[in-house]
Design an enzyme around this catalytic site. Structure first.
Site, PDB file in Angstrom:
ATOM      1  N   ASP A   1     -10.834 -15.994 -15.933  1.00 11.83           N
ATOM      2  CA  ASP A   1     -11.565 -16.483 -14.767  1.00 11.83           C
ATOM      3  C   ASP A   1     -12.679 -17.453 -15.175  1.00 11.83           C
ATOM      4  OD1 ASP A   1     -11.963 -15.929 -11.827  1.00 11.83           O
ATOM      5  OD2 ASP A   1     -13.954 -15.354 -12.531  1.00 11.83           O
TER       6      ASP A   1
ATOM      7  N   GLU B   1      -8.689 -20.559 -16.065  1.00 16.04           N
ATOM      8  CA  GLU B   1      -9.010 -21.228 -14.796  1.00 16.04           C
ATOM      9  C   GLU B   1     -10.000 -22.341 -15.094  1.00 16.04           C
ATOM     10  OE1 GLU B   1     -10.860 -20.483 -10.340  1.00 16.04           O
ATOM     11  OE2 GLU B   1     -11.563 -19.287 -12.016  1.00 16.04           O
TER      12      GLU B   1
ATOM     13  N   ASP C   1      -1.822  -1.308  -3.806  1.00 11.69           N
ATOM     14  CA  ASP C   1      -2.149  -0.586  -5.050  1.00 11.69           C
ATOM     15  C   ASP C   1      -1.083  -0.840  -6.114  1.00 11.69           C
ATOM     16  OD1 ASP C   1      -0.042   1.231  -4.140  1.00 11.69           O
ATOM     17  OD2 ASP C   1      -1.557   2.034  -2.776  1.00 11.69           O
TER      18      ASP C   1
ATOM     19  N   ASP D   1       0.844  -1.191   0.000  1.00  9.26           N
ATOM     20  CA  ASP D   1       0.000   0.000   0.000  1.00  9.26           C
ATOM     21  C   ASP D   1       0.882   1.243   0.000  1.00  9.26           C
ATOM     22  OD1 ASP D   1      -1.833   2.022   0.547  1.00  9.26           O
ATOM     23  OD2 ASP D   1      -1.918   1.534   2.695  1.00  9.26           O
TER      24      ASP D   1
HETATM   25  C1  GLC Z   1     -12.601 -17.420  -9.622  1.00  7.14           C
HETATM   26  C2  GLC Z   1     -11.702 -16.583  -8.761  1.00  7.14           C
HETATM   27  C3  GLC Z   1     -12.352 -16.386  -7.414  1.00  7.14           C
HETATM   28  C4  GLC Z   1     -13.667 -15.674  -7.624  1.00  7.14           C
HETATM   29  C5  GLC Z   1     -14.545 -16.439  -8.601  1.00  7.14           C
HETATM   30  C6  GLC Z   1     -15.700 -15.613  -9.057  1.00  7.14           C
HETATM   31  O1  GLC Z   1     -12.735 -18.707  -9.137  1.00  7.14           O
HETATM   32  O2  GLC Z   1     -10.446 -17.187  -8.654  1.00  7.14           O
HETATM   33  O3  GLC Z   1     -11.550 -15.649  -6.533  1.00  7.14           O
HETATM   34  O4  GLC Z   1     -14.342 -15.528  -6.401  1.00  7.14           O
HETATM   35  O5  GLC Z   1     -13.831 -16.786  -9.772  1.00  7.14           O
HETATM   36  O6  GLC Z   1     -15.247 -14.623  -9.936  1.00  7.14           O
END
Ligand code: GLC
Length: 552
Positions: free
Chosen positions: A220, A286, A36, A28
């Protein structure tokens, strides 16, 4: 466009090591207790100073990672700490602004590093202007950008889907009388990827950041962006329905219709085409699926994700046989164009050292940095940071609020521990999450001075990996040493091969490694021995890992 390649014909995202930064918790500089972008800029030399100098005591000045991945920094009401995006093409004032971001990109590149950013296409914030419009009336031009359905005749939600954060995946919008879908918080409505304009808008977002110099994206929950067109009920998960509370509606069901649909691959191919119009960009996803489904995310012809994140090692018991099996199974299944990768920690799980134990975490560090493929390292794991102490009073994570303190992800998101100053020098004021209680002992400054600290182990391993083709581009094969305590593998390369021997147990272990060569330990996880050894009688201490140079 022609691809830029680095040494040995491999790309940066193949040879390099990725370091995940959770921006709220790194440093920070504005004095509000929240990290940040400026805080990242001021600490880039810690990650890679571009020279990686070795001091006279043998310690290194910098970690020597190759790419940073930033969790979301976009404008957001922070219901899910940035994974609820209210504007995909700006920076939240908490973190800085676009010009700070541009400077960050510049400074990262100056040091020879790459920058990867989070990209959240499955859901936006309910405060995003798109959703504000979409919910304003049934006839709004953006109504179809999100997933709206009528209630069932009895007024209940359109289907039985649950939210990962507990409760139903549907919320009724009183004004327009329809439900909208959200598999996370109700503040995270899901976009409708069957709507062409949504796709176009998100492709523009990618262009915007690539034009600004971003080298890659961590996408994501990318496998979730398409749902069954008829939104059919998911079947009950018979294995877990007895144990789980009603609130855990998501895991009570199988996930047949809400994610990992075959059609998602068509969209991924389009993403890839777009990324390939730029020079050497990287798409990471992911994706959590079982091996055969997970592998599909590379694309049939290597035309989808460069790296579908491999989380498989994270859920295994700490057991040499289990780890070897998982790696061997994946290596055998990978198509020739599929480049492996490994993740051991993230902002969604407990700290590595808390899950495994500190001595084990040193072995895990060696494993992560010596397997074939791209490692992703989570900030603070290089110090062996352990779970923060989270109480109902200081808890922040919405998952914890909804599913209970034991499910909070705050434990792994506590501030980076820089030195012994108040708040570990993360901030000058009380941080948004408590600083780890061990920060006086466990911090960058102290560990830099201690030649055998976890930090110096990571620095040594990273330096060694960078200088050793066998590690960043050699082949992989596991070796049978007839012992269940150790996992041993060879990384072979014409410029010199290496053996890695990892003792997963608290017992001394002597073994015969089936490899006919003269051998010398280059690094032990204890950082206390470099010596000639006999492979027919290799001896490892409890929780000792070694990198062994071989001359055949
Ligand atoms: C993914 C992210 C997680 C988030 C979720 C919803 O799994 O890693 O942190 O809460 O998506 O966006």
């Amino acid at each position: 466009m022609k691809r830029e390649k680095n040494a040995g014909d491999l790309h940066w995202w193949q040879t390099g090591v990725i370091y995940q930064i959770y921006p709220r918790s790194f440093k920070d500089t504005s004095g509000n207790g929240i990290g940040d972008l400026e805080g990242i800029i001021t600490n880039l030399d810690y990650l890679n100073d571009g020279i990686a100098q070795q001091s006279t005591e043998g310690t290194l000045s910098s970690l020597g990672i190759d790419a940073i991945w930033l969790s979301p920094f976009y404008p957001s009401p922070m219901a899910d700490f940035g994974y609820d995006v209210a504007d995909y093409v700006d920076v939240d004032p908490l973190f800085g602004d676009l010009s700070t971001f541009d400077r960050l990109v510049d400074e990262v590149h100056k040091r020879g590093m790459k920058i990867i950013i989070d990209y959240v296409p499955n859901h936006s914030s309910d405060q995003h202007p798109w959703f504000v419009e979409s919910r304003s009336s049934r006839t709004n031009s953006k109504r179809n950008w999100y997933i709206w359905r009528d209630p069932k005749p009895d007024g209940s939600p359109p289907n039985n889907w649950g939210s990962l954060f507990g409760g139903p995946a549907w919320t009724l919008d009183e004004k327009t009388g329809q439900y909208y879908l959200h598999q996370f918080l109700k503040e995270q409505p899901e976009l409708n990827w069957r709507e062409l304009e949504v796709k176009e808008a998100f492709f523009d977002v990618l262009r915007f950041w690539m034009d600004r110099g971003v080298d890659g994206f961590r996408m994501d929950v990318i496998g979730m962006i398409l749902k069954d067109p008829d939104l059919r009920d998911n079947p009950l998960n018979r294995r877990s329905d007895i144990d789980l509370p009603d609130s855990d509606a998501y895991w009570r069901l199988m996930h047949k219709y809400n994610k990992d649909l075959d059609q998602v691959h068509e969209i991924l191919r389009e993403f890839r085409e777009l990324a390939d119009q730029y020079s050497d960009r990287c798409l990471i996803g992911e994706v959590w699926y079982e091996l055969p489904r997970w592998i599909m995310y590379y694309g049939r012809n290597g035309d989808e994700l460069h790296l579908p994140f491999n989380f498989r090692l994270m859920s295994l018991p700490w057991d040499a046989v289990a780890f070897q099996y998982s790696v061997d199974e994946m290596e055998a299944a990978l198509p020739h164009f599929g480049w492996p990768n490994y993740v051991l920690g993230s902002h969604d799980t407990d700290r590595l050292a808390s899950r495994l134990g500190t001595p084990q975490a040193r072995v895990a560090a060696m494993l992560l940095l010596t397997l074939r493929g791209t490692p992703t390292l989570y900030y603070g794991d290089e110090l062996g940071m352990i779970n923060g102490v989270i109480t109902p009073e200081n808890m922040q994570d919405p998952q914890g609020f909804r599913l209970g303190l034991h499910r909070t992800r705050d434990t792994g998101r506590t501030p980076m521990q820089w030195n012994t100053k108040p708040f570990a020098d993360f901030s000058t004021v009380e941080p948004w999450l408590p600083v780890g209680e061990d920060y006086l002992r466990r911090n960058v400054e102290r560990q830099s001075e201690d030649a055998t600290s976890m930090l110096n182990l990571y620095r040594q391993l990273l330096m060694y990996r960078r200088n050793t083709p066998a590690l960043f581009e050699g082949t992989y094969r596991s070796l049978d040493v007839g012992h269940k305590c150790c996992y041993v593998y060879a990384r072979e390369h014409t410029e010199g091969s290496r053996l890695i021997a990892l003792n997963f147990t608290d017992q001394f272990c002597t073994m015969a490694v089936p490899y006919n060569a003269d051998a010398e330990i280059a690094i032990s996880t204890f950082l206390d021995r470099t010596e000639r050894v006999s492979l027919s009688n290799l001896y490892l201490r409890p929780y000792e890992g070694t990198i062994i140079e071989v001359v055949s």
